[in-house]
Scaffold this motif. Structure first.
Motif, short mmCIF file in Angstrom:
data_model
loop_
_atom_site.label_atom_id
_atom_site.label_comp_id
_atom_site.label_asym_id
_atom_site.label_seq_id
_atom_site.Cartn_x
_atom_site.Cartn_y
_atom_site.Cartn_z
N UNK A 149 8.61 -44.74 -21.71
CA UNK A 149 7.51 -45.60 -21.26
C UNK A 149 7.27 -45.53 -19.77
N UNK A 150 7.57 -44.40 -19.13
CA UNK A 150 7.41 -44.25 -17.68
C UNK A 150 6.05 -43.65 -17.35
N UNK A 151 5.52 -44.01 -16.19
CA UNK A 151 4.27 -43.41 -15.70
C UNK A 151 4.62 -42.27 -14.75
N UNK A 152 5.45 -41.37 -15.21
CA UNK A 152 5.93 -40.27 -14.38
C UNK A 152 5.21 -38.98 -14.79
N UNK A 153 4.84 -38.19 -13.80
CA UNK A 153 4.18 -36.91 -14.05
C UNK A 153 5.17 -35.78 -13.78
N UNK A 154 5.13 -34.76 -14.61
CA UNK A 154 5.97 -33.58 -14.42
C UNK A 154 5.08 -32.38 -14.10
N UNK A 155 5.45 -31.63 -13.08
CA UNK A 155 4.73 -30.41 -12.71
C UNK A 155 5.61 -29.20 -12.99
N UNK A 156 5.07 -28.24 -13.72
CA UNK A 156 5.77 -26.99 -14.00
C UNK A 156 5.10 -25.86 -13.22
N UNK A 157 5.78 -25.36 -12.20
CA UNK A 157 5.26 -24.20 -11.47
C UNK A 157 5.67 -22.93 -12.21
N UNK A 158 4.77 -21.96 -12.26
CA UNK A 158 5.09 -20.67 -12.86
C UNK A 158 4.29 -19.58 -12.16
N UNK A 159 4.66 -18.35 -12.42
CA UNK A 159 3.94 -17.22 -11.84
C UNK A 159 3.00 -16.58 -12.84
N UNK A 160 2.33 -15.50 -12.43
CA UNK A 160 1.34 -14.87 -13.30
C UNK A 160 1.96 -14.09 -14.44
N UNK A 161 3.27 -13.88 -14.41
CA UNK A 161 3.93 -13.19 -15.53
C UNK A 161 4.33 -14.15 -16.65
N UNK A 162 4.38 -15.43 -16.35
CA UNK A 162 4.80 -16.41 -17.36
C UNK A 162 3.93 -16.41 -18.61
N UNK A 163 2.61 -16.25 -18.49
CA UNK A 163 1.77 -16.22 -19.71
C UNK A 163 2.07 -15.03 -20.62
N UNK A 164 2.87 -14.08 -20.16
CA UNK A 164 3.26 -12.95 -20.99
C UNK A 164 4.47 -13.29 -21.86
#
Length: 254
Positions: free
Chosen positions: A132-147
């Motif tokens: 029940x937290x109002x916390x945001x998570x950010x996931x950084x990735x590079x251009x190879x991650x979609x592969x």
């Protein structure tokens, strides 16, 4: 945008650049006990995104993690100690440059395995919802991650559960020395892959900190108030070699 905010963004970008240049200067002494993937050239992405996050929000990073760690408020002394393999390092000297963590400011960690922290970020966001937290998570990735398959599995789950997570793809155009043209179909934009999973997606100039800030502000506000995930692709450019303190312009792939 207020002058105070602009000054803060400039200060944070300059600070990251100066820290990275000092690392490049010291690295040839061969006292740092790990490889380093410098963030020089990509500072606007980390700063523009993290300027919209609170101390309690989560960030997960990649092998090129210095900028994310510092922009989120990670301890600089602990980061440098980690490079030198000291017990005072942020991972007790056992993780090195690619395993930075500072739980006091929400930096949950970084790993060099391409795409691996995306699933961890989705899990962290799911946990925040369950608590029940109002916390945001950010996931950084590079251009190879979609592969990687985990990219698609994670984004699908985040969309299904409307999780408070923002996926930030730093597209610096190269994987080591391989351009996108050798790895991904011509004419396909990365942000469109996420859009195909039903996730609101945008592409922006990763070298324009104001544009990064505004797109991130919208996505983070949406996530914090129950609107679900957003995918942001920022086109940027790294100025040093893939791994190490030097330039690689002489190789001929740029």
């Amino acid at each position: 945008m207020e002058t105070k905010t602009l000054r803060r963004l400039y200060y944070e970008m300059l600070r990251i650049r100066m820290v990275e240049e000092k690392i490049a200067e010291l690295y040839p002494e061969q006292e740092m006990r790990c490889p380093v993937h410098l963030y020089i050239g990509q500072e606007a992405v980390a700063v523009g995104v993290c300027a919209n996050l609170s101390r309690d929000d989560y960030v997960l990073s990649t092998h090129r993690s210095h900028g994310h760690y510092l922009a989120k408020g990670g301890n600089l002394n602990a980061m440098m100690a980690e490079f030198y393999g000291k017990v005072t390092g942020c991972s007790k000297g056992k993780g090195g440059s690619m395993h930075l963590v500072d739980l006091s400011v929400g930096v949950l960690g970084a790993t060099p395995i391409v795409g691996s922290t995306i699933a961890i970020a989705v899990g962290a966001a799911f946990g925040s919802v369950m608590r029940g937290e109002q916390r945001v998570t950010v996931a950084f990735c590079g251009d190879a991650a979609p592969e990687e398959g985990v990219f698609h599995e994670s984004i699908n789950f985040a969309a299904l559960k409307r999780l408070p997570v923002v996926f930030v793809c730093e597209n610096n155009l190269y994987s080591v020395h391989s351009p996108l043209s050798l790895r991904q179909p011509e004419g396909r934009e990365i942000f469109e892959l996420a859009k195909g999973h039903g996730v609101e997606s945008y592409q922006g100039d990763g070298n324009d900190v104001i544009q990064v800030y505004k797109l991130a502000e919208r996505a983070i506000h949406k996530a914090r108030h129950g609107g679900g995930p957003t995918f942001l692709e920022f086109k940027t450019y790294r100025w040093r070699e893939h791994c190490g303190p030097n330039y690689d312009n002489n190789i001929g792939d740029r």
